[in-house]
Write a protein that holds these residues in place. Structure first.
Motif, PDB file in Angstrom:
ATOM      1  N   THR A 155       0.813  -1.225   0.000  1.00  0.00           N
ATOM      2  CA  THR A 155       0.000   0.000   0.000  1.00  0.00           C
ATOM      3  C   THR A 155       0.831   1.251   0.000  1.00  0.00           C
ATOM      4  OG1 THR A 155      -0.431  -0.850   2.184  1.00  0.00           O
ATOM      5  CG2 THR A 155      -2.310  -0.330   0.875  1.00  0.00           C
ATOM      6  N   GLN A 288      -9.645   9.796   9.596  1.00  0.00           N
ATOM      7  CA  GLN A 288      -9.315   8.382   9.530  1.00  0.00           C
ATOM      8  C   GLN A 288      -7.977   8.073  10.149  1.00  0.00           C
ATOM      9  OE1 GLN A 288      -9.470   7.358   5.474  1.00  0.00           O
ATOM     10  NE2 GLN A 288     -11.657   7.059   5.459  1.00  0.00           N
ATOM     11  N   SER A 289      -7.027   8.998  10.053  1.00  0.00           N
ATOM     12  CA  SER A 289      -5.687   8.582  10.415  1.00  0.00           C
ATOM     13  C   SER A 289      -5.295   8.950  11.827  1.00  0.00           C
ATOM     14  CB  SER A 289      -4.680   9.193   9.455  1.00  0.00           C
ATOM     15  OG  SER A 289      -4.478  10.537   9.786  1.00  0.00           O
ATOM     16  N   ILE A 298       1.771  -0.601  21.241  1.00  0.00           N
ATOM     17  CA  ILE A 298       2.512  -0.615  19.988  1.00  0.00           C
ATOM     18  C   ILE A 298       2.698  -2.032  19.500  1.00  0.00           C
ATOM     19  CG2 ILE A 298       4.531   0.318  18.858  1.00  0.00           C
ATOM     20  CD1 ILE A 298       5.122   1.699  21.553  1.00  0.00           C
ATOM     21  N   MET A 301      -0.447  -3.644  18.181  1.00  0.00           N
ATOM     22  CA  MET A 301      -0.810  -3.133  16.865  1.00  0.00           C
ATOM     23  C   MET A 301       0.093  -3.701  15.798  1.00  0.00           C
ATOM     24  SD  MET A 301      -2.130   0.670  16.968  1.00  0.00           S
ATOM     25  CE  MET A 301      -0.795   1.553  17.675  1.00  0.00           C
ATOM     26  N   CYS A 305      -1.886  -5.414  12.956  1.00  0.00           N
ATOM     27  CA  CYS A 305      -2.211  -4.446  11.927  1.00  0.00           C
ATOM     28  C   CYS A 305      -1.138  -4.250  10.884  1.00  0.00           C
ATOM     29  CB  CYS A 305      -2.502  -3.085  12.560  1.00  0.00           C
ATOM     30  SG  CYS A 305      -3.743  -3.196  13.811  1.00  0.00           S
ATOM     31  N   TRP A 307       0.174  -6.479   8.797  1.00  0.00           N
ATOM     32  CA  TRP A 307       0.173  -7.328   7.614  1.00  0.00           C
ATOM     33  C   TRP A 307      -0.592  -6.635   6.497  1.00  0.00           C
ATOM     34  CZ3 TRP A 307       2.902 -11.349   6.185  1.00  0.00           C
ATOM     35  CH2 TRP A 307       2.511 -12.023   5.033  1.00  0.00           C
ATOM     36  N   ILE A 324       8.379  -7.946   9.151  1.00  0.00           N
ATOM     37  CA  ILE A 324       7.634  -7.955  10.415  1.00  0.00           C
ATOM     38  C   ILE A 324       8.452  -8.630  11.497  1.00  0.00           C
ATOM     39  CG2 ILE A 324       5.580  -8.836  11.536  1.00  0.00           C
ATOM     40  CD1 ILE A 324       4.060  -8.404   9.084  1.00  0.00           C
ATOM     41  N   ARG A 578       3.958   4.223   7.278  1.00  0.00           N
ATOM     42  CA  ARG A 578       2.627   4.392   7.853  1.00  0.00           C
ATOM     43  C   ARG A 578       1.764   5.149   6.854  1.00  0.00           C
ATOM     44  NH1 ARG A 578       3.867   6.593  13.579  1.00  0.00           N
ATOM     45  NH2 ARG A 578       1.669   6.160  13.858  1.00  0.00           N
ATOM     46  N   VAL A 579       0.996   4.364   6.120  1.00  0.00           N
ATOM     47  CA  VAL A 579       0.348   4.898   4.927  1.00  0.00           C
ATOM     48  C   VAL A 579      -0.665   5.985   5.235  1.00  0.00           C
ATOM     49  CG1 VAL A 579      -1.074   4.314   2.974  1.00  0.00           C
ATOM     50  CG2 VAL A 579       0.671   2.766   3.718  1.00  0.00           C
ATOM     51  N   SER A 580      -1.581   5.703   6.174  1.00  0.00           N
ATOM     52  CA  SER A 580      -2.662   6.677   6.316  1.00  0.00           C
ATOM     53  C   SER A 580      -2.137   7.989   6.866  1.00  0.00           C
ATOM     54  CB  SER A 580      -3.770   6.126   7.195  1.00  0.00           C
ATOM     55  OG  SER A 580      -3.225   5.642   8.370  1.00  0.00           O
ATOM     56  N   GLN A 581      -1.122   7.912   7.738  1.00  0.00           N
ATOM     57  CA  GLN A 581      -0.580   9.165   8.259  1.00  0.00           C
ATOM     58  C   GLN A 581       0.124   9.948   7.154  1.00  0.00           C
ATOM     59  OE1 GLN A 581       2.259   8.867  11.492  1.00  0.00           O
ATOM     60  NE2 GLN A 581       0.680   9.773  12.761  1.00  0.00           N
TER      61      GLN A 581
ATOM     62  N   GLU B 155      -0.794  -5.288  26.925  1.00  0.00           N
ATOM     63  CA  GLU B 155      -1.154  -3.990  26.355  1.00  0.00           C
ATOM     64  C   GLU B 155      -2.625  -3.896  26.035  1.00  0.00           C
ATOM     65  OE1 GLU B 155       1.186  -3.666  22.937  1.00  0.00           O
ATOM     66  OE2 GLU B 155       2.981  -2.996  23.973  1.00  0.00           O
ATOM     67  N   MET B 172      -8.564  -1.850  20.317  1.00  0.00           N
ATOM     68  CA  MET B 172      -7.210  -1.673  19.841  1.00  0.00           C
ATOM     69  C   MET B 172      -7.192  -1.298  18.364  1.00  0.00           C
ATOM     70  SD  MET B 172      -4.189  -4.344  20.084  1.00  0.00           S
ATOM     71  CE  MET B 172      -5.174  -5.422  19.100  1.00  0.00           C
ATOM     72  N   PRO B 177      -4.651   3.489  13.068  1.00  0.00           N
ATOM     73  CA  PRO B 177      -5.157   3.988  11.787  1.00  0.00           C
ATOM     74  C   PRO B 177      -4.747   3.131  10.614  1.00  0.00           C
ATOM     75  CG  PRO B 177      -3.315   5.287  12.518  1.00  0.00           C
ATOM     76  CD  PRO B 177      -3.626   4.363  13.622  1.00  0.00           C
ATOM     77  N   ASP B 178      -3.753   2.268  10.830  1.00  0.00           N
ATOM     78  CA  ASP B 178      -3.235   1.517   9.696  1.00  0.00           C
ATOM     79  C   ASP B 178      -3.804   0.122   9.602  1.00  0.00           C
ATOM     80  OD1 ASP B 178      -0.037   3.056   9.829  1.00  0.00           O
ATOM     81  OD2 ASP B 178      -1.672   3.310   8.412  1.00  0.00           O
ATOM     82  N   PHE B 179      -5.018  -0.079  10.086  1.00  0.00           N
ATOM     83  CA  PHE B 179      -5.573  -1.427  10.006  1.00  0.00           C
ATOM     84  C   PHE B 179      -5.982  -1.654   8.564  1.00  0.00           C
ATOM     85  CE2 PHE B 179      -7.182  -5.286  11.277  1.00  0.00           C
ATOM     86  CZ  PHE B 179      -8.511  -5.442  10.966  1.00  0.00           C
TER      87      PHE B 179
END
Lengths: 726, 181
Positions: A155, A288-289, A298, A301, A305, A307, A324, A578-581, B155, B172, B177-179
């Motif tokens: 992405t 969204q972001s 962290i 997530m 999140c 993958w 990862i 970090r795509v959405s950011q 966590e 969580m 935001p990156d889900f």
């Protein structure tokens, strides 16, 4: 306590959705307000009631859900059905029951005639809207190409191409608006040309001057009077243009088109609508972001999140799992060991290196900006000398080619200086890759903003004034041509950069340096290039109405070139992205420095600079803004009843107080929203505390139950042993 | 638009459109892909609601799922029988949830089910360990896996019962935001 843990079986889902449909139906909050509870209260007992999972309750719940669905509007019902986490078979069953019931009830009721008509109209409008949306959706520009790219690179790289697609739509909108209201009328009714026609030589495509300078492409071609079709009966419909503002003495005044007014209002409304669309997409992206809460989970997530399910190529998938793995190991190491405290000297050393790197970057930027400033001045004087010199020694082609010097220099700076920034960054040592990316973006942004700033000063501050004094030619057309040249040079240099930077460097690193890995696609730098190009296009719309079309072509070509380059030469980025950011940051950059800067320049041009007196739709006026004022005065002259409008216009639009009041209201709205967000944050904190307290309560009660149970068991055993002993 | 296809009745297509996030065209295209997996098993006429199930091996060979480490769980979660053998309804459901149009809550719900290997509606330690091993292709050591699982539960577990319920998971996900999917 098993009743507390709501199992996710079908009955629970149905009752949950029953609650949601109730909310939607009655438009009221079903949650009790937090203020009614003391801190240690348990809202789940007081507010809701326990969920039971008995099977016959499920059927009644289903009945009630179907009832609720029936009473919703069609679009709400569809949305609710789509969002339910049940299987498609169950959902179609629910839908069938709902429709069945609805048919039964509808046949019974009598709808009066006029509301039935209203009903039909509303249905027709909704259906046409849905079919329009589905048509747009089915266009699916580049869907296959985007899927291939995301399948291989994930992405991150996809976000660059999606950004390109967004810019394409902005330019398309601008082109359609400007084309329909400005270019088309003027092209259909061309004005009388004052100067001689230039012949077409190939250099025009590069410089934009020459043959193109007296065409509909530039500001200077547009007339400053109202276009009319010839209204005497001479075969009808011939396009003879009229001179200077006076009206023809003819009876019919059909099909008149006030060109200066149209020019002014088209540009202003195009910018206004683009502003609204940009702010809307920026706020949506922000929502969204950036989540309200602090992120302290962290690791969790990262596990769930990170993958990227869009990747389907086998090697990329393998690469992703390796990534990862490495990230998890690093995080574990970081979490487990305490951070090594640097000594004071080491900290000082790091600070010195950072200062040095920043000094190099800032000095480089200032040097380049000054060189552009002096070079542009030199070029201007050179142009003046050439054109004022004797005609025999003039070589028109060389004159035109010399116009290309400044764009080439600026594009070179844009390409080479980021390499300097990269070197400086390589010298430094940042704690995290995100900080490094932000610093790189900041430096590049600083360079581009200063370059554009000095160029705008050169065009609007120097050129406009100079040309006024000289009465040389249209300064607006000249600026338009400059912008065209800049845009084109930017494109050519991007091509060269893609070819040399990615293709040749890739081959070099594979053959000579014998590196196994291909170069990585630098997303941030490429997006900033796109934003720079778009700023030029927005700056140029006022002077060159066809510039959005040029930008459109450029973006189309760029898409295919970048896509083939990426597929051939690059590999997926190793660092987490970090795509959405990043997408939010890019849209913000597009809105704030880029669009805001362009609109400030255009506003300044319209408000304060004298338009040139020999060409263009605003010749003879003091500023471009006067076109609107003159129209209102004309209206007032024609129809004295509209004097109210004239007065309102002079008070509202010309008075700066109106702007201040508008800005004040805007700020107040922002303040209210930020307070709401703050309040929500506080509520989230309170609710989290309550959840923790609940957990403690649960543990306490369970241990108590267990201890009581133990006590009972020992007493029973004791009694039994006593019985058996007696 | 012209209704030239004979695979579904109009009511069936409407029902699919209302219950998934796909348009007519996309549903027909998905049907073509479903059929391409096994042309001899899947009939061209669905108006009589035939009961056709494609075995898991065929589903798992699709390019979108082939290299996905969670493909077996995905197929199991969306299939009716829980074994991975999918009917057309299950197939459409799976792609609807995995598509970009599906909202986050829906994806979070199904993600929870996918990561829940023992189907007890909780993500306990063994579920997390299996998830991690699939993500990293068994490259982490035992110790590291254990530590990561402990940290994750620390966590994310809000009500402190040692395992993650759906609410913990959703909470969580809301923060991340990156889900992506």
């Amino acid at each position: 306590m098993p009743s507390r843990t709501i199992g996710r079986n079908r009955g629970a889902i149905i009752s949950q959705y029953y609650n949601r449909t109730m909310q939607l139906r009655r438009h009221k909050q079903s949650r009790p307000s937090i203020r009614d509870f003391s801190r240690s209260a348990r809202p789940s007992i007081r507010g809701y009631g326990m969920e039971t999972d008995s099977p016959d309750a499920e059927d009644t719940k289903r009945e009630r859900l179907v009832n609720n669905l029936q009473n919703l509007s069609v679009s709400d019902r569809i949305r609710m059905l789509q969002a339910m986490p049940l299987s498609v078979a169950e959902k179609s069953e629910l839908r069938r029951l709902t429709l069945q019931k609805e048919r039964r009830t509808r046949s019974g009721s009598q709808i009066p005639c006029c509301s039935r008509l209203k009903y039909y109209i509303i249905i027709a409008v909704k259906q046409s809207w849905f079919s329009c949306l589905s048509f747009l959706h089915s266009l699916q520009l580049w869907q296959v190409a985007l899927k291939t790219v995301s399948g291989r690179f994930g992405t991150g790289v996809l976000s660059y191409f999606l950004f390109l697609k967004t810019l394409l739509f902005f330019n398309l909108f601008l082109f359609l608006v400007v084309g329909a209201f400005l270019v088309l009328p003027q092209a259909v009714l061309p004005p009388v040309l004052l100067s001689a026609n230039h012949s077409f030589s190939g250099l025009e495509l590069l410089t934009g001057a020459g043959y193109f300078s007296d065409t509909v492409m530039y500001y200077g071609y547009y007339c400053n009077y109202t276009l009319r079709r010839h209204c005497s009966d001479e075969g009808g419909g011939q396009n003879i243009s009229v001179s200077n503002g006076t009206m023809l003495a003819c009876v019919s005044k059909r099909l008149s088109y006030n060109m200066p007014l149209a020019y002014f209002f088209t540009i202003v409304s195009a910018f206004f609508i683009t502003c609204i669309i940009l702010v809307y997409s920026m706020s949506k992206s922000f929502g969204q972001s950036f989540r309200i809460d602090k992120s302290h989970s962290i690791l969790a997530m990262k596990v769930f999140c990170s993958w990227d399910f869009k990747v389907i190529k086998k090697t990329s998938v393998k690469l992703m799992s390796e990534n990862i793995c490495i990230q998890l190991k690093e995080l574990l190491a970081e979490v487990n060991h305490k951070r090594v405290r640097n000594s004071c000297l080491q900290n000082l050393g790091r600070l010195m290196i950072h200062c040095l790197a920043w000094t190099i970057c800032v000095a480089g930027t200032i040097a380049c900006v000054l060189s552009i400033y002096f070079f542009s001045q030199y070029m201007r004087q050179d142009l003046k000398k050439r054109s004022n010199g004797p005609l025999s020694t003039q070589n028109p082609l060389l004159n035109e080619a010399s116009l290309l010097a400044l764009p080439v220099v600026v594009s070179l700076i844009n390409v080479l200086l980021p390499c300097l920034f990269n070197l400086a960054a390589w010298m430094e040592d940042y704690e995290s890759p995100t900080v490094r990316t932000y610093v790189a973006i900041g430096r590049n942004l600083m360079l581009k903003v200063s370059v554009l700033g000095v160029l705008c000063y050169h065009w609007l501050g120097r050129m406009a004034v100079d040309f006024e004094n000289d009465n040389f030619m249209c300064w607006e057309s000249f600026v338009g041509q400059e912008l065209y040249r800049f845009l084109l040079m930017d494109f050519i240099f991007t091509l060269l950069d893609t070819l040399l930077g990615e293709f040749l460097w890739g081959m070099f690193s594979k053959r000579v340096l014998k590196r196994r890995r291909k170069p990585v696609f630098d997303i941030a730098r490429n997006v900033l290039e796109l934003i720079y190009g778009q700023t030029l296009a927005w700056l140029g719309v006022l002077f060159t109405p066809l510039l959005p079309a040029v930008q459109l072509l450029k973006l189309l070509l760029l898409f295919y070139i970048k896509k083939s380059s990426v597929m051939m030469n690059c590999q997926a980025p190793r660092k987490p992205y970090r795509v959405s950011q990043m997408t939010t940051i890019f849209i913000t950059l597009l809105c704030f420095p880029s669009f805001l800067g362009a609109s400030v320049c255009v506003t300044y041009t319209m408000w304060s600079i004298n338009p040139s007196s020999s060409c263009g739709p605003f010749r003879g006026l003091k500023t471009m803004f006067q076109a609107g004022k003159r129209w209102v005065e004309d209206l007032e002259k024609d129809n004295p009843n509209l004097s109210v409008l004239a007065r309102a216009h002079s008070y509202l639009v010309e008075n700066p107080l109106f702007l201040f009041v508008g800005a004040g209201i805007f700020l107040i709205v922002i303040y209210f929203h930020s307070q709401v967000v703050d309040g929500q944050r506080k509520i989230i904190g309170l609710l989290q505390e309550q959840i923790e307290n609940e957990g403690e309560d649960k543990k306490f009660l369970i241990t108590r139950l267990q201890s009581i149970h133990e006590l009972k068991r020992t007493t029973v055993r004791r009694l039994k042993s006593q019985d058996s002993s007696c | 638009m012209g209704n030239k296809q004979t695979i579904f009745t109009a009511q069936q297509l409407d029902a699919y459109q209302d219950c998934t996030y796909f348009t007519r065209k996309e549903i027909l295209r998905l049907f073509d892909r479903y059929r391409d997996l096994a042309p001899q098993l899947v009939p061209l006429d669905y108006t009589s609601h035939p009961d056709v199930k494609l075995p898991y091996e065929l589903i798992g060979s699709m390019p979108e799922l082939k290299d996905n480490p969670f493909r077996q769980r995905i197929a199991e979660v969306f299939s009716e029988d829980g074994e991975g053998n999918m009917t057309l309804d299950d197939f459409l459901d799976m792609f609807s949830v995995l598509s970009e149009m599906a909202p986050r809550d829906l994806k979070a719900f199904y993600a929870f089910k996918i990561y829940d290997f023992n189907d007890d509606d909780f993500l306990c330690k063994s579920d997390l360990e299996k998830t991690l091993n699939k993500l990293t292709r068994n490259e982490l050591t035992e110790d590291e896996v254990r530590m990561v699982c402990e940290k994750v539960i620390d966590e994310a577990d809000l009500d402190n019962d040692g395992r993650l319920s759906l609410e913990d998971f959703q909470q969580m996900i809301v923060r991340a935001p990156d889900f992506l999917r």
